[in-house]
Structure formats: structure tokens, C-alpha cells
Design a protein around this motif. Structure first.
Motif, PDB file in Angstrom:
ATOM      1  N   UNK A 184      55.106  20.450 -61.570  1.00 18.51           N
ATOM      2  CA  UNK A 184      56.498  20.143 -61.219  1.00 18.51           C
ATOM      3  C   UNK A 184      57.343  19.647 -62.387  1.00 18.51           C
ATOM      4  N   UNK A 185      56.762  19.566 -63.593  1.00 15.70           N
ATOM      5  CA  UNK A 185      57.507  18.989 -64.714  1.00 15.70           C
ATOM      6  C   UNK A 185      57.069  19.626 -66.027  1.00 15.70           C
ATOM      7  N   UNK A 186      57.919  19.466 -67.044  1.00 17.06           N
ATOM      8  CA  UNK A 186      57.604  19.953 -68.391  1.00 17.06           C
ATOM      9  C   UNK A 186      58.477  19.222 -69.385  1.00 17.06           C
ATOM     10  N   UNK A 187      57.990  19.104 -70.616  1.00 20.99           N
ATOM     11  CA  UNK A 187      58.782  18.564 -71.713  1.00 20.99           C
ATOM     12  C   UNK A 187      59.124  19.697 -72.663  1.00 20.99           C
ATOM     13  N   UNK A 188      60.403  19.875 -72.942  1.00 20.04           N
ATOM     14  CA  UNK A 188      60.864  20.928 -73.847  1.00 20.04           C
ATOM     15  C   UNK A 188      61.113  20.292 -75.210  1.00 20.04           C
ATOM     16  N   UNK A 189      60.515  20.852 -76.243  1.00 19.73           N
ATOM     17  CA  UNK A 189      60.622  20.300 -77.588  1.00 19.73           C
ATOM     18  C   UNK A 189      61.321  21.286 -78.517  1.00 19.73           C
ATOM     19  N   UNK A 200      75.680  17.428 -80.775  1.00 18.59           N
ATOM     20  CA  UNK A 200      75.039  17.219 -79.486  1.00 18.59           C
ATOM     21  C   UNK A 200      74.255  18.469 -79.108  1.00 18.59           C
ATOM     22  N   UNK A 201      73.320  18.298 -78.180  1.00 19.34           N
ATOM     23  CA  UNK A 201      72.514  19.450 -77.745  1.00 19.34           C
ATOM     24  C   UNK A 201      72.202  19.330 -76.263  1.00 19.34           C
ATOM     25  N   UNK A 202      71.953  20.454 -75.664  1.00 20.45           N
ATOM     26  CA  UNK A 202      71.524  20.530 -74.270  1.00 20.45           C
ATOM     27  C   UNK A 202      70.385  21.536 -74.172  1.00 20.45           C
ATOM     28  N   UNK A 203      69.661  21.500 -73.071  1.00 23.98           N
ATOM     29  CA  UNK A 203      68.669  22.520 -72.750  1.00 23.98           C
ATOM     30  C   UNK A 203      69.131  23.230 -71.487  1.00 23.98           C
ATOM     31  N   UNK A 204      69.290  24.542 -71.605  1.00 29.01           N
ATOM     32  CA  UNK A 204      69.626  25.357 -70.443  1.00 29.01           C
ATOM     33  C   UNK A 204      68.327  25.925 -69.880  1.00 29.01           C
ATOM     34  N   UNK A 229      63.622  16.851 -81.342  1.00 30.67           N
ATOM     35  CA  UNK A 229      64.227  16.422 -80.082  1.00 30.67           C
ATOM     36  C   UNK A 229      63.343  16.899 -78.931  1.00 30.67           C
ATOM     37  N   UNK A 230      63.455  16.230 -77.804  1.00 29.18           N
ATOM     38  CA  UNK A 230      62.705  16.639 -76.619  1.00 29.18           C
ATOM     39  C   UNK A 230      63.485  16.256 -75.372  1.00 29.18           C
ATOM     40  N   UNK A 231      63.313  17.064 -74.347  1.00 30.33           N
ATOM     41  CA  UNK A 231      64.001  16.844 -73.072  1.00 30.33           C
ATOM     42  C   UNK A 231      62.996  17.073 -71.950  1.00 30.33           C
ATOM     43  N   UNK A 232      62.954  16.156 -70.998  1.00 32.43           N
ATOM     44  CA  UNK A 232      62.061  16.313 -69.856  1.00 32.43           C
ATOM     45  C   UNK A 232      62.737  17.037 -68.706  1.00 32.43           C
TER      46      UNK A 232
END
Length: 380
Positions: A184-189, A200-204, A229-232
Motif C-alpha cells: 500500500x505504500x512506496x518511497x520515490x527517490x 520546488x519539485x513534485x512527484x506525479x 530528495x524523496x517522497x512517500x
């Protein structure tokens, strides 16, 4: 000091030289309108087929593994030569009277060149799309060399005006990856280079390349070096393919990173994250990964080979045990007998009673083979 002439066409007048991604050196020969390649051992090969419109000037290694060079003369263009010697020329987008000279690779994935004839800085994508910029330049500047600076800006020389200038560029977005993927989850690096501007940055993300969802904008700072950088991501569906990409923006522009695909695990299956290879030489490399058993007895191996269809080999030959707890375990295996100057693919594969999880594909490139130095003569 050693010079090499065998293989050089007479009156070639070698001018500029750059190291290619293939481990060889490549040079322009404007006198004969050719591009040359010289191996570290001094073996020279020249390529003239496909250079139809102009005279080669300066050359640089591009972000796509090819060499890019400027051509001026009556029919100016920007050229690309592959490591195999195939040449493509691009001139659409160059104004009348264009005279490309210096060329460099920007941190944003484009190549940039000086155009003294148009008094502009040019930009060309690896697909061959050309744009030129002149706002802020001194008239009749006499543009010559250009380089990507340690601050991410483009620095150029104005020979006629006796000045040095810089031009800002959009942020850089490096390769994107995934880690700690569960059901149900992942970290994007990834990496984002602000190039000395507030960024600034975002993850689509989404289940198709239409994405459809985006994380909130986060700051990558305003420094000159790329930032890790990383986004959960949470609330994902089990056993589902997701597409993600990173988008970075500063005052100069927006850079959209490449698409990356990952698959969430089956409920209870182990997580498996392929990591960067280390200790890469001409014949050896160490493959690394992180595996979390998610409280079920788990084994792992690495798939590896020169392609992904299929990988063709695995190490170890029999899966190795990694435990049955709920913590990340660092695992590694060393490959021997690899071919020099060759790109290999690898991924970690973790298996438990709850299912099998495949880590993302990673690549490594072995270094070129270097002959040993000749033995020293015995002392007299």
C-alpha cells in the motif's frame, strides 16, 4: 609525451577533443570535415560519412551517450555521432548566418552551444530540437567557448567585448527510483539540481502515464549541487503497476523527469529495493539491495545480464536466506569475469510464502580495459 599520426588523414588539423561514454576520445578534424576517434592505446578511426553541410568545430559528450559537435560554414548545423560512427545533422531552428562554435552539456539534459553568427546561445535537445536565446547578450559579442559551471549555470566567453558571462538554466532532474515498496505504500527517490535558483519539485503518479495525482510542492533549495530528495506515497492498491515522474521548477523553467514504473507487492510479500552497484572495475562489480521480509521467511537473489529480456543469469545460483523479521536487510553479491566497457542490468528478487517481489532494474557499466604498464628496465 607521445603523439599519434597513424590513421589521421593528411591536413585534418585536429582541433577539439572530448572523452566519450565509450571510454575513447573523440576529436574534430575541420581540415577534412571529419570526426575522429582515438582509443587510449592510440588507435585512430575517422568518420566523414554523414557530415554533409558544415565544418566540424568543437565536440562534447552528450547526456545520451553520443558525441555532439558544432559545424559552421555556408550550411551550419549541430551534429551527433554515435559510438558506432553514425552521424546525424540538425539545422532546423538555426537562423540564417548562424555560426555555431563552442558546445557543452547542461545539467538539465540539454546541450548548449555558442552561435557567434546569430549572437546567441543555442540549446538543442537529444532529439535534435533547437532553440536560441539572445536577450541580455552584448551586441556583436564574438561568442566562443561555453561550459557548464559547478553552479549549474552556463558560462561563456565573449571574445570581441572581452567579457565572460553566464546564463541560468532550468532545474535538473536525475534518474528516479523506488524504495520500500509494500502492498500500500512506496518511497520515490531522485535528485533535483536547483542550478543556483530557488527550486520546488513534485512527484506525479497514477496507474497510467496520464498520472492524475501529484504530491504537494517541496523545496529543493537554491544551491548549486543536485539534492537527493524523496517522497512517500500511501494509499496505494496491492499488486498494482504505478507510473511516477518528478517535476522541478525554478524561475528559468520547468523540467519534467522520465517516467518510472514500479509494482506494489501482494499483501504480506517482502519488499525489495535494488541499489547502486559498487566497486565496479573492468571485470568485477558488487550488486547491492535492501530486502525486508515483512515477518515471513524470505530468500533472495539478483537477476543480471546485458539485457532485461531476459536477464539471463542469477547470483547466487540458489536463493540465499535473508530472515523472517520486519526490518530492512542490506544484501550484496559480487560478480566476476565481466566484459570491460559493457553495460549490465540487474535487479533483486525476494521471495516468501506470501509472494515474490522484483526490485527495479539498475544498470552498471564496467570500466574500459587498460593494458598494464610496460615493465621498468632493470637498474644498471
Amino acid at each position: 609525451m607521445t603523439q599519434f599520426t597513424s590513421g589521421l588523414t593528411s591536413n585534418g588539423s585536429p582541433q577539439d577533443i572530448a572523452v566519450g561514454a565509450d571510454g575513447n576520445l573523440w576529436f574534430t578534424a575541420p581540415g577534412t570535415r571529419r570526426i575522429g576517434r582515438i582509443t587510449p592505446q592510440g588507435v585512430i578511426t575517422e568518420y566523414g560519412s554523414g557530415i554533409l553541410t558544415g565544418t566540424p568545430q568543437e565536440i562534447v559528450a552528450g547526456p545520451d551517450g553520443n558525441l555532439w559537435f558544432t559545424e559552421n560554414g555556408a550550411f551550419a548545423s549541430i551534429g551527433r555521432i554515435t559510438p558506432a560512427g553514425a552521424v546525424t545533422e540538425y539545422s532546423s531552428g538555426l537562423p540564417l548566418g548562424s555560426a555555431p562554435r563552442g558546445i557543452t552539456t547542461g545539467t538539465d539534459g540539454y546541450l548548449y552551444f555558442t552561435d557567434s553568427g546569430a549572437n546567441a546561445i543555442g540549446q538543442i535537445s537529444t532529439a535534435g530540437t533547437i532553440s536560441e536565446f539572445s536577450a541580455g547578450l552584448t551586441a556583436s559579442a564574438g561568442l566562443r567557448s561555453i561550459a557548464s559551471g559547478p553552479d549549474g549555470r552556463l558560462w561563456f566567453a565573449e571574445q570581441t567585448t572581452g567579457q565572460v558571462g553566464w546564463m541560468s538554466v532550468a532545474p535538473s532532474v536525475g534518474a528516479i527510483g523506488d524504495a520500500d515498496v509494500t502492498d500500500t505504500a512506496a518511497t520515490i527517490t531522485g535528485t533535483v539540481g536547483p542550478n543556483a535558483q530557488a527550486t520546488t519539485y513534485t512527484v506525479q503518479w497514477g496507474t497510467t502515464t496520464a498520472y492524475g495525482q501529484s504530491t504537494s510542492a517541496a523545496s529543493a533549495g537554491s544551491g548549486s549541487s543536485p539534492q537527493d530528495v524523496s517522497v512517500g506515497l500511501t494509499g496505494l492498491l496491492p499488486n498494482t503497476i504505478y507510473h511516477v515522474r518528478m517535476v522541478a521548477t525554478n524561475a528559468t523553467g520547468t523540467t519534467v523527469g522520465a517516467d518510472h514504473v514500479f509494482t506494489t507487492t501482494a499483501p504480506g510479500a517482502p519488499s525489495a529495493t535494488s541499489l547502486t552497484a559498487t566497486v565496479v572495475t573492468a571485470g568485477d562489480a558488487t550488486l547491492n539491495a535492501a530486502v525486508n521480509p515483512e515477518n515471513t521467511s524470505t530468500t533472495y537473489h539478483f537477476d543480471w545480464g546485458t539485457s532485461t529480456t531476459p536477464y539471463g543469469a542469477q547470483v547466487p545460483l540458489a536463493d540465499a536466506a535473508v530472515g523472517a523479521d520486519a526490518t530492512d536487510h542490506a544484501v550484496s553479491q559480487t560478480l566476476h569475469g565481466l566484459a570491460p566497457n559493457t553495460t549490465y542490468h540487474f535487479r533483486v528478487v525476494a521471495t516468501s510464502a506470501s509472494g515474490t517481489t522484483y526490485g527495479a532494474d539498475q544498470t552498471l557499466t564496467t570500466s574500459p580495459w587498460r593494458p598494464p604498464p610496460p615493465p621498468r628496465p632493470p637498474p644498471r
